[in-house]
Design a protein around this motif. Structure first.
Motif, PDB file in Angstrom:
ATOM      1  N   LEU A   1     -56.638 -77.504 -59.172  1.00  0.00           N
ATOM      2  CA  LEU A   1     -56.892 -76.913 -58.464  1.00  0.00           C
ATOM      3  C   LEU A   1     -55.729 -78.536 -57.881  1.00  0.00           C
ATOM      4  O   LEU A   1     -54.195 -77.743 -57.013  1.00  0.00           O
ATOM      5  CB  LEU A   1     -57.944 -77.618 -57.948  1.00  0.00           C
ATOM      6  N   ARG A   2     -55.749 -79.438 -57.381  1.00  0.00           N
ATOM      7  CA  ARG A   2     -54.777 -80.019 -57.729  1.00  0.00           C
ATOM      8  C   ARG A   2     -53.769 -80.041 -57.082  1.00  0.00           C
ATOM      9  O   ARG A   2     -52.837 -79.833 -56.403  1.00  0.00           O
ATOM     10  CB  ARG A   2     -55.761 -82.069 -57.197  1.00  0.00           C
ATOM     11  N   ARG A   3     -53.381 -80.416 -58.685  1.00  0.00           N
ATOM     12  CA  ARG A   3     -52.177 -79.881 -59.033  1.00  0.00           C
ATOM     13  C   ARG A   3     -51.063 -78.567 -58.400  1.00  0.00           C
ATOM     14  O   ARG A   3     -50.570 -79.022 -57.723  1.00  0.00           O
ATOM     15  CB  ARG A   3     -51.776 -79.711 -60.801  1.00  0.00           C
ATOM     16  N   ILE A   4     -52.456 -77.663 -58.330  1.00  0.00           N
ATOM     17  CA  ILE A   4     -51.577 -76.381 -57.710  1.00  0.00           C
ATOM     18  C   ILE A   4     -51.153 -76.443 -56.060  1.00  0.00           C
ATOM     19  O   ILE A   4     -49.731 -76.212 -55.723  1.00  0.00           O
ATOM     20  CB  ILE A   4     -52.234 -75.107 -57.891  1.00  0.00           C
ATOM     21  N   THR A   5     -52.446 -77.262 -55.558  1.00  0.00           N
ATOM     22  CA  THR A   5     -52.138 -77.863 -53.667  1.00  0.00           C
ATOM     23  C   THR A   5     -50.569 -78.466 -53.783  1.00  0.00           C
ATOM     24  O   THR A   5     -50.392 -78.500 -52.637  1.00  0.00           O
ATOM     25  CB  THR A   5     -52.935 -78.694 -53.649  1.00  0.00           C
TER      26      THR A   5
ATOM     27  N   ASN B   1     -55.487 -67.618 -53.237  1.00  0.00           N
ATOM     28  CA  ASN B   1     -56.013 -67.177 -55.057  1.00  0.00           C
ATOM     29  C   ASN B   1     -56.751 -68.230 -55.946  1.00  0.00           C
ATOM     30  O   ASN B   1     -57.552 -68.074 -56.294  1.00  0.00           O
ATOM     31  CB  ASN B   1     -55.155 -66.166 -55.335  1.00  0.00           C
ATOM     32  N   ALA B   2     -56.131 -69.443 -55.674  1.00  0.00           N
ATOM     33  CA  ALA B   2     -56.816 -70.721 -56.698  1.00  0.00           C
ATOM     34  C   ALA B   2     -57.861 -71.119 -56.002  1.00  0.00           C
ATOM     35  O   ALA B   2     -59.071 -71.318 -56.736  1.00  0.00           O
ATOM     36  CB  ALA B   2     -55.764 -71.557 -57.204  1.00  0.00           C
ATOM     37  N   ILE B   3     -58.114 -70.822 -54.855  1.00  0.00           N
ATOM     38  CA  ILE B   3     -58.933 -71.650 -53.819  1.00  0.00           C
ATOM     39  C   ILE B   3     -60.095 -70.679 -54.281  1.00  0.00           C
ATOM     40  O   ILE B   3     -62.185 -71.071 -54.734  1.00  0.00           O
ATOM     41  CB  ILE B   3     -59.105 -71.855 -52.805  1.00  0.00           C
TER      42      ILE B   3
ATOM     43  N   GLU C   1     -59.230 -80.350 -49.071  1.00  0.00           N
ATOM     44  CA  GLU C   1     -57.781 -81.099 -49.735  1.00  0.00           C
ATOM     45  C   GLU C   1     -56.809 -79.678 -49.749  1.00  0.00           C
ATOM     46  O   GLU C   1     -56.247 -79.495 -48.339  1.00  0.00           O
ATOM     47  CB  GLU C   1     -57.708 -82.100 -50.810  1.00  0.00           C
ATOM     48  N   SER C   2     -57.581 -78.896 -50.960  1.00  0.00           N
ATOM     49  CA  SER C   2     -56.875 -77.542 -50.808  1.00  0.00           C
ATOM     50  C   SER C   2     -56.661 -76.407 -49.445  1.00  0.00           C
ATOM     51  O   SER C   2     -56.329 -75.972 -48.901  1.00  0.00           O
ATOM     52  CB  SER C   2     -57.452 -76.727 -52.335  1.00  0.00           C
TER      53      SER C   2
ATOM     54  N   VAL D   1     -53.675 -74.598 -44.101  1.00  0.00           N
ATOM     55  CA  VAL D   1     -54.164 -74.373 -43.038  1.00  0.00           C
ATOM     56  C   VAL D   1     -52.572 -75.145 -42.352  1.00  0.00           C
ATOM     57  O   VAL D   1     -52.250 -74.769 -41.275  1.00  0.00           O
ATOM     58  CB  VAL D   1     -55.457 -74.784 -42.281  1.00  0.00           C
ATOM     59  N   ARG D   2     -52.428 -76.059 -43.169  1.00  0.00           N
ATOM     60  CA  ARG D   2     -51.240 -77.004 -41.845  1.00  0.00           C
ATOM     61  C   ARG D   2     -50.202 -76.334 -42.693  1.00  0.00           C
ATOM     62  O   ARG D   2     -49.191 -76.240 -41.951  1.00  0.00           O
ATOM     63  CB  ARG D   2     -51.542 -78.622 -42.576  1.00  0.00           C
TER      64      ARG D   2
END
Length: 851
Positions: A693-697, A726-728, A743-744, A749-750
């Motif tokens: 997930l971090r990598r996708i983020t 979708n990953a979240i 983080e994700s 949002v940002r």
């Protein structure tokens, strides 16, 4: 936090916050890098349309993105407020143009604020404000002093019934748009700006505007139309006068057999013999009713009439009949064309129609052309024939030799010609900037003294739609004392073309309250040029060219040091929608259509072509209705996601619904996980699902940043954020790794903040942040997080996908080959076959060739 997303509540909250805190107000700050973002300002017609929604949403994404990156962003808004529509409204509705205009501005300002656009409203002005156009009048006086503004007689469209001048767009099929009277050509004194003085510089600078679309630059180069050639004088038979011609083909001069003049040419009627007068006058009247752009098109029928007079070819001494031709325009060259029918297709067709002589003067290599057998003109290269002392020369060499000969003989000269003509700025109407000139019988044309500016447009005028400009009948405005001799005089009653106002407004935005002149040099030197300009390509050779010219004039007047007004230009596409019509009631608005039937008569409606949204075709969507139903963020998101900015956007109700549902998903993702993310958070995890997930983020942060920054790939940027959401939702290890989840979600949002600012601000606050999201800055990606531990490799057997294998990210070719051949699915398709070759595409693909 509410469980369901309520756009009305969220949007009104943040719009009030931005207004109260003046969140987008800026001033010069030498310690910060500036970014000036500007969309072409609108005409205050009364209501915004979907084109406005799209255009201003595009600009707002870039402005907010740059602001989050730390730039000092100038993003202003104002109104291009003068023009005929206001005057027409005054006539039709019994109101005053000023009242109609300012009421429309109030309404449209309210609509734009409902979109949540990040404008510095303290810089707002309308071009009909006296405090704006007074400085325009001062610039005119400075131009007049330098000879850049002058008056001359020019042909205009004249309605004899309305007793007024008409713009080209007010002439419909040769008749007045208002009363259907036949329009006449009339010579009137008109004011001009000497844009031709800057023709070469305007052309040269197109090579330096690297941030402009090439089609726009090509259109400007063609409009300026630089060509190198000769000016040649053709004596008129039995006269001391001569016809002056510009040609880029002096090599064909020996083949010129007749002369074509524009019907508007000042010598046209002088050349007409009595026996031809009636025919010529009828022809001129017919051509006046034809559209000038159509007259020069290849598929337009070429017509002409003999004047009864001949001129003399200065080299062959042969007589050349002089024709008036509908395809020759006074605006091009000298309004006279030497016709060489064997080497110009248009002349060839014209000569065939009117049985005019042909003479071959260029023979192509390996061919022998004959006038008797030619079926089309030869426009390619070759050697000169029938050209006296120049026979045998290659035609490119002959151009120079013949030009030199003409100069020696005093019958021509080498010259550079521009298609560009001086800008006619006079308009015989009321609702515009008064031209600050006084006419005195003793002193002549007298500029209004600077101390007497502004010349204020009077409000006590009567609008009847007849008899020309109301200013000419307003004695309190018209009658004035000459500032030089004190005798009775009269004011100029023409007003400026509205393109004058839009040619420098971007500079005034830098200093809208400056009281001492048009421009505060210190402010302008900080803000200009505009870093990103956004608007329609239809303005390529009018507004954009005039703005470039005006910038150079202001520079040369010492008011600023900028050479070009706009560093980068984005021309956005149109908003389109299918059309619907009823056999009885014609075009239908969307609300007049239910289940494919007309609500007025229940007749089955017919769907038509998808076209640009327009009131005339009724294929429009009301932005207010869209915002009321879905919210401004949904309207913005759809207009940004449905197509790249430079392409046309096709309206799609399902697409709007999809964007609305996506925002609900984002809201729900925060709502469902808010409690989980409360309390202290450990450093984001780096194993298994959390690492993925971090990598996708971080991959998404990088992609969105690169897609927005200079590329304007908003649709792919939004798609990437959708994939992250979708990953979240698929992240099952959230309870073990709330820091990764936070983080994700914060990244989502940002990253969405420039696109959908209201919901982004609200969710940012719900996530516990006290500072404004704009001040939180743009997220950065971690290169280490982008590194993949494993790679998914597709395996093909004889070109067809037969399996997939996962290998370590750094695996060498041998290891990848071994994993591919060891996959059970692949092995099944290799049974009974021998492996002939294994092709490894690193990190992507393995293809096994077997037989």
């Amino acid at each position: 936090m509410e469980e369901r997303y309520n756009p009305k509540s969220v949007e009104s909250t943040w719009q009030s916050f931005w207004q109260k805190n003046k969140s987008f107000k800026v001033c010069e700050d030498p310690t910060r890098k500036k970014y000036y973002l500007l969309e072409m300002f609108p005409y205050p017609s009364g209501r915004i349309h979907m084109g406005h929604v799209r255009n201003y949403s595009i600009g707002d994404v870039v402005a907010r993105f740059k602001r989050m990156q730390g730039f000092n962003v100038l993003h202003p808004m104002g109104w291009d407020a003068f023009g005929m529509p206001a005057e027409n409204a005054a006539i039709q509705h019994g109101t005053h143009p000023a009242k109609w205009t300012y009421e429309n501005i109030d309404n449209m300002r309210s609509q734009l604020k409902k979109m949540g656009l990040s404008y510095d409203w303290d810089r707002e002005f309308a071009t009909c404000d006296v405090d704006y156009y007074k400085w325009e009048q001062l610039v005119f006086l400075k131009m007049f002093e330098r000879g850049l503004a002058y008056k001359k007689t020019s042909a205009v469209n004249w309605c004899p019934d309305c007793q007024t001048v008409l713009a080209n767009e007010q002439v419909e099929d040769g008749c007045c748009w208002r009363c259907d009277s036949e329009v006449e050509a009339k010579e009137l004194d008109q004011w001009f700006f000497k844009i031709t003085e800057y023709a070469q510089e305007l052309l040269d600078w197109t090579e330096h505007l690297e941030g402009w679309p090439e089609p726009v630059l090509t259109m400007q180069r063609n409009w300026i139309g630089r060509s190198t050639g000769c000016e040649i004088e053709f004596p008129i038979e039995h006269s001391v006068n001569k016809i002056r011609v510009f040609t880029t083909r002096p090599d064909t001069l020996f083949g010129a057999t007749f002369m074509s003049l524009a019907p508007e040419h000042p010598m046209a009627m002088e050349l007409v013999t009595e026996g031809q007068r009636a025919e010529v006058e009828a022809f001129i009247a017919k051509v006046r009713r034809q559209d000038k752009a159509r007259r020069t098109s290849d598929d337009f029928e070429k017509e002409g009439v003999f004047t009864g007079t001949c001129c003399i070819n200065p080299l062959t001494r042969q007589k050349m009949p002089v024709y008036l031709a509908n395809f020759v325009l006074m605006e091009y060259g000298t309004g006279a064309v030497m016709a060489v029918p064997t080497h110009d297709q248009r002349d060839f067709e014209f000569a065939g129609k009117y049985r005019l002589p042909l003479s071959v003067v260029i023979q192509p290599e390996g061919q022998t052309l004959s006038p008797e057998t030619m079926t089309e003109a030869w426009t390619g290269p070759g050697r000169l024939v029938n050209s006296g002392q120049f026979d045998g020369l290659e035609n490119e060499t002959a151009k120079e030799k013949i030009a030199e000969f003409l100069e020696v003989e005093g019958i021509g000269r080498k010259t550079i010609n521009y298609r560009l003509r001086d800008w006619g700025v006079s308009r015989q109407r009321y609702w515009g900037t008064p031209i600050p000139i006084i006419y005195c019988d003793v002193c002549g044309t007298v500029p209004v003294p600077e101390k007497d500016l502004p010349v204020v447009l009077p409000t006590d005028v009567e609008f009847t739609g007849e008899g020309g400009s109301p200013l000419a009948k307003n004695q309190s405005f018209l009658t004035v004392t000459c500032p030089q001799c004190g005798e009775a005089a009269r004011r100029e009653t023409d007003t400026f073309d509205t393109f004058v106002e839009s040619s420098w407004y971007f500079a005034r935005y830098a200093c809208p309250d400056f009281p001492s002149g048009p421009i505060d040099r210190q402010a302008v030197e900080y803000w200009l040029p505009v870093d990103q300009y956004i608007g329609g390509i239809e303005h390529a050779v009018m507004h954009l060219l005039y703005a470039r010219f005006f910038t150079k004039v202001l520079r040369d007047l010492g008011m600023m040091q900028v050479d070009e007004p706009f560093t980068n230009l984005l021309t956005q596409g149109m908003v389109c929608k299918e059309t619907w019509s009823c056999p009885k009631h014609g075009w239908l608005f969307p609300e007049e259509l239910v289940d494919g039937r007309c609500v007025k008569c229940q007749s089955e409606a017919k769907v038509g072509r998808t076209e640009k949204m327009s009131k005339s075709k009724k294929n429009v969507i009301d932005p207010d209705g869209l915002i009321d139903r879905y919210g401004a963020d949904t309207a913005r998101l759809f207009s940004l996601f449905a197509a790249p900015p430079e392409k046309d956007l096709e309206w799609n109700e399902q697409g709007v619904e999809g964007c609305y549902r996506f925002l609900h998903r984002v809201w729900r993702a925060v709502y469902d996980n808010l409690e989980l993310m409360q309390g202290p958070q450990e450093h984001p995890g780096s194993e298994g699902e959390a690492r993925t997930l971090r990598r996708i983020t971080h991959r998404t942060i990088k992609k969105v940043t690169e897609d927005i920054d200079g590329r304007f790939h908003f649709n792919t940027a939004i798609a990437a954020v959708m994939e992250l959401v979708n990953a979240i939702y698929a992240f099952e290890a959230k309870r073990e790794n709330p820091a990764v989840l936070r983080e994700s979600l914060e990244a989502v949002v940002r990253l969405l903040a420039p696109f959908v600012p209201h919901i982004a601000e609200e969710l940012w606050a719900r996530l516990g942040h006290q500072e404004d999201l704009l001040l939180a800055g743009w997220p950065s990606w971690d290169e280490a997080a982008l590194v993949e531990d494993e790679k998914l490799i597709v395996v093909q057997v004889n070109g067809k996908v037969r399996g997939k294998v996962t290998v370590p990210a750094g695996a060498d070719e041998a290891a990848v080959r071994e994993a591919a051949l060891g996959d059970p699915n692949v092995a099944r398709f290799l049974e009974g076959k021998s492996v002939r070759k294994v092709v490894v595409v690193p990190g992507r693909l393995v293809n096994v060739v077997a037989g």
